[in-house]
Design a protein around this motif. Structure first.
Motif, PDB file in Angstrom:
ATOM      1  N   LYS A  26       0.879  -1.018  -0.199  1.00  0.00           N
ATOM      2  CA  LYS A  26       0.126  -0.028  -0.066  1.00  0.00           C
ATOM      3  C   LYS A  26       0.961   1.455   0.176  1.00  0.00           C
ATOM      4  O   LYS A  26       1.759   1.259   0.708  1.00  0.00           O
ATOM      5  N   ILE A  27       0.585   2.114  -0.837  1.00  0.00           N
ATOM      6  CA  ILE A  27       1.004   3.528  -0.977  1.00  0.00           C
ATOM      7  C   ILE A  27       0.120   4.587  -0.437  1.00  0.00           C
ATOM      8  O   ILE A  27      -0.938   4.872  -1.076  1.00  0.00           O
ATOM      9  N   THR A  28       0.339   5.137   0.846  1.00  0.00           N
ATOM     10  CA  THR A  28      -0.486   6.093   1.274  1.00  0.00           C
ATOM     11  C   THR A  28      -0.387   7.384   0.672  1.00  0.00           C
ATOM     12  O   THR A  28       0.871   7.897   0.375  1.00  0.00           O
ATOM     13  N   GLY A  29      -1.597   8.064   0.174  1.00  0.00           N
ATOM     14  CA  GLY A  29      -1.496   9.068  -0.889  1.00  0.00           C
ATOM     15  C   GLY A  29      -1.024   8.845  -2.072  1.00  0.00           C
ATOM     16  O   GLY A  29      -0.537  10.067  -2.923  1.00  0.00           O
ATOM     17  N   GLY A  30      -1.035   7.830  -2.692  1.00  0.00           N
ATOM     18  CA  GLY A  30      -0.493   7.414  -3.994  1.00  0.00           C
ATOM     19  C   GLY A  30      -1.610   7.803  -5.122  1.00  0.00           C
ATOM     20  O   GLY A  30      -2.628   7.736  -4.842  1.00  0.00           O
ATOM     21  N   SER A  31      -0.959   7.925  -6.343  1.00  0.00           N
ATOM     22  CA  SER A  31      -1.996   8.448  -7.281  1.00  0.00           C
ATOM     23  C   SER A  31      -2.230   7.054  -8.262  1.00  0.00           C
ATOM     24  O   SER A  31      -1.341   6.373  -8.574  1.00  0.00           O
ATOM     25  N   PRO A  32      -3.625   6.711  -8.548  1.00  0.00           N
ATOM     26  CA  PRO A  32      -4.103   5.629  -9.436  1.00  0.00           C
ATOM     27  C   PRO A  32      -3.535   5.853 -10.532  1.00  0.00           C
ATOM     28  O   PRO A  32      -3.277   4.721 -11.280  1.00  0.00           O
ATOM     29  N   LEU A  33      -2.966   7.113 -10.922  1.00  0.00           N
ATOM     30  CA  LEU A  33      -2.145   7.268 -12.423  1.00  0.00           C
ATOM     31  C   LEU A  33      -0.830   6.725 -12.597  1.00  0.00           C
ATOM     32  O   LEU A  33      -0.153   6.546 -13.613  1.00  0.00           O
ATOM     33  N   GLU A  34      -0.304   6.559 -11.356  1.00  0.00           N
ATOM     34  CA  GLU A  34       0.990   5.879 -11.114  1.00  0.00           C
ATOM     35  C   GLU A  34       1.072   4.662 -11.381  1.00  0.00           C
ATOM     36  O   GLU A  34       0.336   4.004 -10.873  1.00  0.00           O
ATOM     37  N   ARG A  35       2.444   3.875 -11.725  1.00  0.00           N
ATOM     38  CA  ARG A  35       2.451   2.453 -11.785  1.00  0.00           C
ATOM     39  C   ARG A  35       3.770   2.105 -11.188  1.00  0.00           C
ATOM     40  O   ARG A  35       4.875   2.880 -11.207  1.00  0.00           O
ATOM     41  N   ILE A  36       3.736   0.895 -10.497  1.00  0.00           N
ATOM     42  CA  ILE A  36       5.094   0.438 -10.037  1.00  0.00           C
ATOM     43  C   ILE A  36       5.569  -0.665 -10.976  1.00  0.00           C
ATOM     44  O   ILE A  36       4.792  -1.600 -11.325  1.00  0.00           O
ATOM     45  N   GLU A  37       6.958  -0.365 -11.381  1.00  0.00           N
ATOM     46  CA  GLU A  37       7.345  -1.315 -12.145  1.00  0.00           C
ATOM     47  C   GLU A  37       8.689  -2.019 -11.528  1.00  0.00           C
ATOM     48  O   GLU A  37       9.229  -1.573 -10.770  1.00  0.00           O
ATOM     49  N   PHE A  38       8.939  -3.501 -12.002  1.00  0.00           N
ATOM     50  CA  PHE A  38      10.197  -3.985 -11.431  1.00  0.00           C
ATOM     51  C   PHE A  38      10.955  -4.530 -12.793  1.00  0.00           C
ATOM     52  O   PHE A  38      10.381  -4.924 -13.499  1.00  0.00           O
ATOM     53  N   ILE A  39      12.165  -4.274 -12.375  1.00  0.00           N
ATOM     54  CA  ILE A  39      13.264  -4.440 -13.481  1.00  0.00           C
ATOM     55  C   ILE A  39      14.428  -5.075 -12.930  1.00  0.00           C
ATOM     56  O   ILE A  39      14.861  -4.913 -11.692  1.00  0.00           O
ATOM     57  N   GLU A  40      14.968  -6.288 -13.581  1.00  0.00           N
ATOM     58  CA  GLU A  40      15.918  -6.911 -13.164  1.00  0.00           C
ATOM     59  C   GLU A  40      17.151  -6.129 -12.999  1.00  0.00           C
ATOM     60  O   GLU A  40      17.697  -5.540 -14.169  1.00  0.00           O
ATOM     61  N   ALA A  41      17.935  -5.742 -12.078  1.00  0.00           N
ATOM     62  CA  ALA A  41      18.903  -4.695 -11.949  1.00  0.00           C
ATOM     63  C   ALA A  41      20.542  -5.355 -12.652  1.00  0.00           C
ATOM     64  O   ALA A  41      20.939  -4.431 -12.807  1.00  0.00           O
ATOM     65  N   SER A  42      20.475  -6.477 -12.542  1.00  0.00           N
ATOM     66  CA  SER A  42      21.675  -7.030 -12.895  1.00  0.00           C
ATOM     67  C   SER A  42      21.808  -7.427 -14.385  1.00  0.00           C
ATOM     68  O   SER A  42      22.744  -8.039 -14.903  1.00  0.00           O
ATOM     69  N   GLY A  43      20.548  -7.330 -14.981  1.00  0.00           N
ATOM     70  CA  GLY A  43      20.554  -7.770 -16.446  1.00  0.00           C
ATOM     71  C   GLY A  43      21.013  -6.701 -17.349  1.00  0.00           C
ATOM     72  O   GLY A  43      21.635  -5.626 -17.074  1.00  0.00           O
ATOM     73  N   VAL A  44      21.054  -6.915 -18.717  1.00  0.00           N
ATOM     74  CA  VAL A  44      21.675  -6.103 -19.642  1.00  0.00           C
ATOM     75  C   VAL A  44      20.442  -5.931 -20.899  1.00  0.00           C
ATOM     76  O   VAL A  44      19.904  -7.164 -21.126  1.00  0.00           O
ATOM     77  N   ALA A  45      19.757  -4.836 -21.005  1.00  0.00           N
ATOM     78  CA  ALA A  45      18.736  -4.753 -22.065  1.00  0.00           C
ATOM     79  C   ALA A  45      17.606  -5.280 -21.507  1.00  0.00           C
ATOM     80  O   ALA A  45      16.803  -6.100 -22.063  1.00  0.00           O
ATOM     81  N   THR A  46      17.198  -5.245 -20.047  1.00  0.00           N
ATOM     82  CA  THR A  46      16.087  -6.110 -19.436  1.00  0.00           C
ATOM     83  C   THR A  46      14.991  -5.142 -19.591  1.00  0.00           C
ATOM     84  O   THR A  46      15.098  -3.811 -19.655  1.00  0.00           O
ATOM     85  N   LEU A  47      13.808  -5.704 -19.781  1.00  0.00           N
ATOM     86  CA  LEU A  47      12.413  -4.996 -19.807  1.00  0.00           C
ATOM     87  C   LEU A  47      11.832  -5.151 -18.665  1.00  0.00           C
ATOM     88  O   LEU A  47      11.822  -6.033 -17.641  1.00  0.00           O
ATOM     89  N   PRO A  48      10.823  -4.028 -18.394  1.00  0.00           N
ATOM     90  CA  PRO A  48       9.963  -4.430 -17.108  1.00  0.00           C
ATOM     91  C   PRO A  48       9.429  -5.826 -17.065  1.00  0.00           C
ATOM     92  O   PRO A  48       8.554  -6.399 -17.785  1.00  0.00           O
ATOM     93  N   LEU A  49       9.275  -6.270 -15.792  1.00  0.00           N
ATOM     94  CA  LEU A  49       8.958  -7.679 -15.419  1.00  0.00           C
ATOM     95  C   LEU A  49       7.303  -7.528 -14.907  1.00  0.00           C
ATOM     96  O   LEU A  49       6.644  -8.474 -15.128  1.00  0.00           O
ATOM     97  N   ALA A  50       7.200  -6.434 -14.496  1.00  0.00           N
ATOM     98  CA  ALA A  50       5.691  -6.072 -14.116  1.00  0.00           C
ATOM     99  C   ALA A  50       5.233  -4.821 -13.951  1.00  0.00           C
ATOM    100  O   ALA A  50       6.306  -3.804 -13.938  1.00  0.00           O
ATOM    101  N   ASN A  51       4.160  -4.314 -14.388  1.00  0.00           N
ATOM    102  CA  ASN A  51       3.686  -2.883 -14.301  1.00  0.00           C
ATOM    103  C   ASN A  51       2.479  -3.101 -13.535  1.00  0.00           C
ATOM    104  O   ASN A  51       1.271  -3.765 -14.178  1.00  0.00           O
ATOM    105  N   ILE A  52       2.534  -2.842 -12.344  1.00  0.00           N
ATOM    106  CA  ILE A  52       1.207  -2.850 -11.500  1.00  0.00           C
ATOM    107  C   ILE A  52       0.696  -1.536 -11.033  1.00  0.00           C
ATOM    108  O   ILE A  52       1.356  -0.543 -10.691  1.00  0.00           O
ATOM    109  N   GLY A  53      -0.729  -1.344 -11.207  1.00  0.00           N
ATOM    110  CA  GLY A  53      -1.514  -0.289 -10.827  1.00  0.00           C
ATOM    111  C   GLY A  53      -1.860  -0.179  -9.316  1.00  0.00           C
ATOM    112  O   GLY A  53      -2.126  -0.960  -8.737  1.00  0.00           O
ATOM    113  N   LEU A  54      -2.203   0.972  -8.873  1.00  0.00           N
ATOM    114  CA  LEU A  54      -2.499   1.285  -7.476  1.00  0.00           C
ATOM    115  C   LEU A  54      -4.334   1.357  -7.483  1.00  0.00           C
ATOM    116  O   LEU A  54      -4.911   1.860  -8.499  1.00  0.00           O
ATOM    117  N   LYS A  55      -4.763   0.746  -6.831  1.00  0.00           N
ATOM    118  CA  LYS A  55      -6.256   0.946  -6.679  1.00  0.00           C
ATOM    119  C   LYS A  55      -6.556   2.178  -5.705  1.00  0.00           C
ATOM    120  O   LYS A  55      -5.666   2.981  -5.366  1.00  0.00           O
TER     121      LYS A  55
END
Length: 513
Positions: A26-55
């Motif tokens: 949960k993100i208190t005071g977060g905007s539903p227009l913002e998204r949370i993304e996860f990317i592998e930090a050790s990879g090369v040319a890696t793409l987002p693994l997840a794009n998650i929206g807030l309720k």
């Protein structure tokens, strides 16, 4: 009994091999227009693994397949930080919208590793304030080395103290130590360059200097696999030799790419391991020759290098994914179908457009530019070309209800078919067309025979897009200045730029005062 024992063993094996990470928080005071993304930090040319929206209440949940245990970039609201994740574990993370993810609270499986990592980062911030790196850089070599050795000893002592306090896994401890070693190596390179620039171009470091460099990188292959900062160090060390090589081997060759030259250069480096060559070459390709404006001829060259000279299977696959995401299909490929549905629940097939060219447009309600910039220009484009081509607007929101609201409000009055990709960015069609959050909105032209007629476009005023539309329809659009047309919205984050180590990973523990 044996049957149940066998089932138990199978269940444990499946759990231990799972690569999925379950995310909620949960993100208190977060905007539903913002998204949370996860990317592998050790990879090369890696793409987002997840794009998650807030309720609406700030809660969120999702999951993604983690390639391996290690550091991952978490991105939200234009800010990034690192979290350490183990494949198969749950991540419970929360924070405040004004500071997340710079600051966060983690509970559950990932707590002890990230408590250790956060404590180590905080110590580095405080420690850096007490070290005058500018002054140390001016010292003679023995004094400089002694100073760097003290920095290493102080930081490693703190790491050992945090190990006792938080009991983290050995992997995250080793990653942090490698990260520190990579930063110290970069500082040593700066010292060498600085002294060459201070009126002594023939300056050379002593054996004691190089011995210490070698000590810091005793496990080279592991460091190159997990630490982007170490790859940057290696590239900086190679830079002078590569510049000389490029100057000598590019004369009169106007079509040589940086990737081709660097690939040839690496082939002559017999003292560099193949895995290191793969990581460094992938980094250079992602930075220099894989971007939205890459000519098709250059893309073909890059693809050949990936196929023939990148040996590591994971790096090869990642490069192919990023190249496809950025440059799209080859012109003339058959446009793949995808599971699409209209507002009334009826299925829709792209092949229903056969016999007439069409524009395939991907969008989502949470893209901040879709309403204020894209829609007005899209309306004019559709009005001008609608007599000769169709328009298919593919919504990739998280739910069908949101699709109905978005299409009714944003696309009202624009000629075209409104359809939903069930699953949003995780949908079948999003994966087939390489659609990610940073690519929205995205426009692809399909010809009357159902074949790809263009690369992905992100700017409706792009002269190249107008040329394709004119060619497919036989019409001639009025010429306009592309600078006053829609500028790229969601693609503000260039995927190739994600391959650089995020700020937290590259943070120097002892920056100058």
């Amino acid at each position: 009994m044996k049957k149940y024992l066998l089932l138990f063993i199978i269940a444990v094996f499946v759990m231990s091999c799972s690569k999925k990470v379950e995310v909620k928080g949960k993100i208190t005071g977060g905007s539903p227009l913002e998204r949370i993304e996860f990317i592998e930090a050790s990879g090369v040319a890696t793409l987002p693994l997840a794009n998650i929206g807030l309720k609406n209440d700030g809660t969120f949940e999702g999951s993604f397949e983690a390639p391996k245990s290690g550091m991952y970039v978490i991105s939200y609201g234009g800010k990034q930080n690192l979290v350490y994740l183990k494949a198969g574990q749950a991540l419970n993370i929360s924070g405040n919208g004004t500071t997340f993810p710079s600051e966060y609270v983690i509970t559950g499986d990932a707590k002890k590793n990230n408590d250790f990592f956060t404590a180590a980062q905080k110590y580095l911030t405080t420690y850096a304030q007490g070290v005058n790196m500018n002054e140390l850089m001016t010292k003679d070599e023995p004094t400089f080395i002694k100073g760097i050795e003290k920095v290493e000893a102080d930081i490693n002592k703190n790491i050992d103290e945090n190990v006792k306090k938080f009991n983290p896994d050995n992997e995250v401890v080793q990653w942090k130590k490698n990260d520190i070693a990579s930063t110290l190596l970069s500082i040593m390179t700066q010292y060498e360059i600085t002294h060459k620039q201070m009126g002594n171009p023939s300056f050379k470091v002593t054996k004691a200097f190089t011995d210490y460099e070698n000590k810091l990188q005793a496990n080279k292959d592991e460091m190159v696999k997990s630490n982007p900062a170490y790859r940057s160090y290696l590239l900086s060390k190679m830079s002078p030799d590569f510049q000389k090589y490029a100057e000598a081997n590019s004369k009169g060759k106007t079509d040589l790419t940086t990737s081709e030259l660097f690939n040839q250069f690496l082939k002559g480096k017999k003292d560099v391991s193949q895995i290191t060559k793969d990581y460094l070459l992938a980094f250079v390709m992602a930075q220099s020759d894989i971007h939205p404006n890459t000519p098709e001829k250059t893309s073909d060259k890059i693809k050949k290098i990936i196929d023939e000279d990148i040996k590591d299977a994971t790096i090869k696959a990642d490069l192919k994914k990023i190249q496809f995401a950025i440059n799209g299909f080859k012109i003339g490929d058959v446009a793949p179908e995808g599971a699409l549905v209209k507002q009334d629940g009826k299925a829709f097939k792209l092949s229903e457009n056969k016999g007439k060219p069409y524009m395939l447009a991907f969008y989502a309600s949470w893209n901040p530019y879709i309403g204020e910039a894209t829609v007005p220009v899209l309306k004019e484009v559709a009005n001008f070309y609608k007599s000769k081509m169709n328009f298919v607007f593919v919504n990739v929101d998280d739910t069908k209800d949101q699709f109905v609201k978005t299409s009714n409000s944003l696309l009202k009055g624009i000629t075209g078919v409104n359809v939903y990709a069930d699953g949003g960015l995780n949908s079948d069609i999003a994966k087939k067309y390489g659609v990610y959050g940073f690519k929205l909105p995205c426009f692809i032209i399909i010809d009357k025979d159902g074949k790809i007629a263009s690369k992905p476009f992100f700017n409706l005023g792009d002269p190249e897009l107008v040329t394709v539309l004119d060619k497919q329809t036989g019409l001639s659009a009025p010429k306009v200045d592309p600078n006053i047309q829609l500028q790229q919205g969601g693609i503000g984050v260039d995927p190739s730029a994600q391959q650089q180590a995020p700020p937290a990973a590259n943070q120097q523990p002892v920056p100058t005062k």
